[in-house]
Motif scaffolding. Structure first.
Motif: not given
Ligand code: SF4
Ligand code: SF4
Length: 755
Positions: A301, A392, A395-396, A398
């Motif tokens: 992340c 958040c 970005c995906g 996770c």
């Molecule tokens: S999408 Fe997931 S990895 Fe990306 S910033 Fe948000 S929580 Fe973090």
């Protein structure tokens, strides 16, 4: 024999009784969520996914060492089920063998082999957990914030399964009633060691080992059902009912009671987003209960890695712990306590050992947990802090990494939707964004009449279709060139659309633009939680595009764009509003034009020794839409030396602009764009004076990287590094061929950073 039989069956009845009660409770809790339509559609594809991800452990194997250890542990559970079948059979008949295959040496070998493999996997897990212990690595550990005690108990329980298995099988062999004469190499070896003890002693050891083996399994079962290791049972289900093909790309429409909300005439009791834990769908609740706390999401992340309080793992864990604490009021008929239960005086607050975990703000799982607001500050007792929710970037990373297919981005956006639409609670900068989009049709707040200013200085004419005047698309026109708001109004992004238009012109592609008829697709509004505004903007755009493409079947409604956010919204979200188009990214189309020989890039005469370009994957092009190769192929075609950053492709680090973060200040931790730029400078070997280029394929990324480089340049770091869109690199390369005398090494100068 009789005593063993009675004890074995008694243990089993009691153990399975407790387990069944817990399973029923979990089923009721999960199914108390809102409906989640479509989660069983496409059964054939789902079976395939199940086989690949559950039995093939596809996602876990992306992390080679722990992945392999998990692979063996998973298959251990499957194969050792046959040993448990034998164990229960042996309660009735000491020489029991599974009918037909029960004395087959290959089965005996497989059972012993997998048990040994599981044992070594336990050693690997132990070493990994010790090396990556949060006490040693703090936030850098992927286990930071996970429940560590439960993990150690699990490893210990699995170890107990292994040694009790070898004890009862070895003793059975020594006592002369083991079904395998060969193959079961460890069990037979243990039997040889125990043989001198004599048949009677070995018979007792066999019975004790047998009961211990069954007892350990039953205790483990009950423990698993009350711990994060619940994923052993839930992960196969969660993977099978996941969003297909994955939880990336388009956001889901806002639904209430399983039906899309009609924003013009919503039901009186419609639920807008998620304001309480019970507002989540059953798939959401299943996600929360399935989390293995492995921390793979956390480790990728960008927010977490730059010191912000957002960890996707802790978000899911906090939601799960809150759900479990609220369960008595959701499914057991207990009356909800009043909100006066919640007293956030400092003395009532938890020790909060992991400061980022909102659930732990209050001690225990008592009634005061049930009345907490889902989102709120420490003073309000919120389970999820606003600083967590708004950090958040969508970005995906996770979702991409999660081995059990948890859909973090959907849950975060759903909570944002409630905050924006019902509570009107959002970062103040978003107010300006929403106003600009609503009043001016673009986030920049510019006049639409200026949308084609980028084309003024070009020495060829850019075609514009006057859709408002009813002009229709020429049958020869193959592509609609969607400029996007950034391409139209941001000086940095204008250079990208200019380069792309010139390349399309050189390649003889028949295209047109929409001029001032284009408006924002609504991506930022949707990811900021303002679904109402998104729907409004998207409906207008779909209406306009459908009239432009009126006489064309969907496969011929081709759009090319330089913006991955527009690509995602036009191509993958507009079908939710009956807008069906074939949308490609400019790097995909340009790659095709190069392959077809319509564009001829020329390599520089001398491209120096060090890497001269590194490619930054935009999240909405890469992870969300799986376009990884075309931009790289184009860079390759230009002949520039290319080096990958350590975090690239599906593990690329976000630039920090997605999820409407482009429009918000970054108050906490290191700026994400600086983290990315530092990685790029390091990769280019440009900590000194060396020159280099960060290539990208997204206007938002370009702005963020450019800002980061400017900041570092002011600190005399990477001063000769610039940022360019891949199309700019390609145009330079194609022009090199047009004017051979000008052929020279691609040079990045400090002026590039103004790009
Ligand atoms: S999408 Fe997931 S990895 Fe990306 S910033 Fe948000 S929580 Fe973090
Ligand atoms: S990657 Fe998935 S399973 Fe692992 S901690 Fe994150 S959400 Fe939980």
């Amino acid at each position: 024999m009789l005593i063993t039989l009675i004890l074995g069956l008694l243990m089993t009845v009691v153990g399975l009784g407790f387990a069944a009660k817990r399973v029923l409770w979990l089923k009721n809790l999960i199914m108390s969520g809102q409906p989640a339509p479509g989660r069983t559609d496409g059964a054939g594809e789902r079976v395939k996914v199940h086989l690949l991800e559950v039995f093939g452990q596809r996602k876990l194997l992306k992390w080679s060492v722990p992945g392999l250890a998990h692979f063996f542990t998973f298959w251990g559970f499957v194969i050792l089920a046959t040993v448990y079948l034998e164990a229960y059979g042996a309660l009735f008949d000491k020489g029991f063998a599974i009918p037909l295959i029960g004395d087959w040496a290959a089965l005996g070998f497989l059972q012993d082999f997998i048990a040994v493999a599981v044992f070594f996997s336990l050693v690997v897990f132990t070493v990994l957990r010790l090396r990556q212990a949060p006490e040693r690595q703090q936030r850098a550990s992927r286990f930071y914030g996970s429940h560590l005690g439960g993990a150690w108990i699990t490893l210990f329980m699995i170890f107990n399964v292994i040694w009790t298995m070898f004890l009862f099988r070895g003793a059975a062999s020594a006592a002369g009633h083991f079904p395998y004469d060969s193959g079961a190499f460890v069990s037979l070896g243990v039997g040889n060691l125990l043989e001198p003890l004599g048949e009677d002693v070995n018979f007792v050891l066999d019975r004790v080992g047998l009961l211990a083996h069954i007892g350990v399994m039953l205790a483990f079962l009950i423990f698993v059902l009350h711990s994060k290791h619940l994923h052993i049972f839930l992960a196969p289900v969660n993977v099978t009912v996941k969003r297909m093909p994955d939880g990336l790309g388009p956001l889901l429409p806002m639904e209430s009671d399983g039906k899309p909300i009609d924003f013009e005439d919503p039901d009186e009791d419609a639920i807008f987003g998620r304001g309480k834990i019970e507002d989540f769908t059953w798939k959401g609740l299943l996600d929360f209960e399935t989390c293995t706390e492995c921390g793979r999401c956390q480790s990728q992340c960008p927010a977490w890695n730059t010191g912000k309080p957002l960890s996707p793992k802790l978000v899911i864990m906090d939601l799960r712990d809150h759900l479990n604490a609220k369960a008595p009021y959701l499914i057991e008929g207990k009356e909800m306590p009043g909100t006066d239960m919640l007293d956030m005086k400092p003395e009532n607050q938890g020790s909060h050992a992991v400061p980022e975990s909102g659930f732990e703000r209050i001690v225990g799982s008592g009634p005061e947990q049930a009345v907490r607001p889902l989102v709120g500050t420490a003073e309000q007792g919120g389970v999820i802090d606003p600083d967590v929710l708004w950090a958040c970037t969508s970005c995906g990373a996770c979702v991409e990494q999660c081995p059990v297919d948890i859909e973090h981005v959907d849950h975060i956006v759903d909570m944002r939707r409630y905050q924006v639409l019902i509570e009107s609670e959002f970062p103040s900068e978003l107010g300006t964004l929403f106003r600009n989009m609503e009043n001016k049709g673009n986030p920049w707040g510019q006049n639409n009449s200026e949308r084609m200013d980028w084309a003024k200085d070009l020495d060829f004419e850019v075609p514009v279709l006057d859709a408002a005047a009813g002009e229709s698309l020429d049958p020869d026109t193959e592509y609609l060139f969607w400029i996007g708001c950034a391409g139209a109004f941001d000086d940095n992004a204008k250079k990208t659309v200019q380069a792309t238009a010139e390349l399309l012109h050189l390649a003889g592609v028949k295209y047109t633009t929409l001029g001032k008829e284009e408006t924002c697709t609504g991506d930022s509004a949707r990811r900021a939680g303002n679904e109402f505004l998104f729907q409004m903007m998207a409906q207008q755009t779909v209406e306009m595009l459908n009239s432009v493409f009126e006489d064309r079947e969907p496969v011929k409604r081709k759009i090319v764009t330089t913006c991955p956010h527009c690509l995602n919204t036009l191509g993958r979200e507009y079908p939710q509003l009956e807008g069906h188009y074939e949308v490609v990214h400019h790097t995909q189309l340009l790659n095709k034009l190069v392959r077809d020989g319509k564009l001829t890039p020329v390599k520089p005469a001398d491209n120096g020794s060090g890497p001269s370009v590194t490619y930054h994957d935009p999240c909405y092009l890469g992870r969300h839409n799986k376009v990884y190769s075309p931009p790289r192929d184009l860079i390759e075609a230009t002949g520039m030396k290319h080096a990958e950053m350590p975090r690239h492709a599906d593990r690329s680090l976000c630039c920090g602009a997605g999820g409407a973060r482009m429009w918000m200040e970054e108050h906490i931790g290191k700026r994400i764009n600086l983290e990315r730029v530092d990685e790029a400078i390091e990769t280019l070997g440009a900590n000194g004076d060396a020159a280099g280029t960060v290539a990208t394929g997204c206007p938002f990324c370009k702005v963020m990287v450019s800002d980061g480089l400017t900041q570092r340049s002011s600190e005399n770091v990477g001063s000769n590094v610039g940022v360019k869109d891949v199309s700019q690199l390609l145009l330079e390369s194609v022009k090199r061929g047009a004017t051979p005398a000008a052929a020279a090494p691609a040079e990045a100068t400090s002026s590039d950073s103004e790009d």
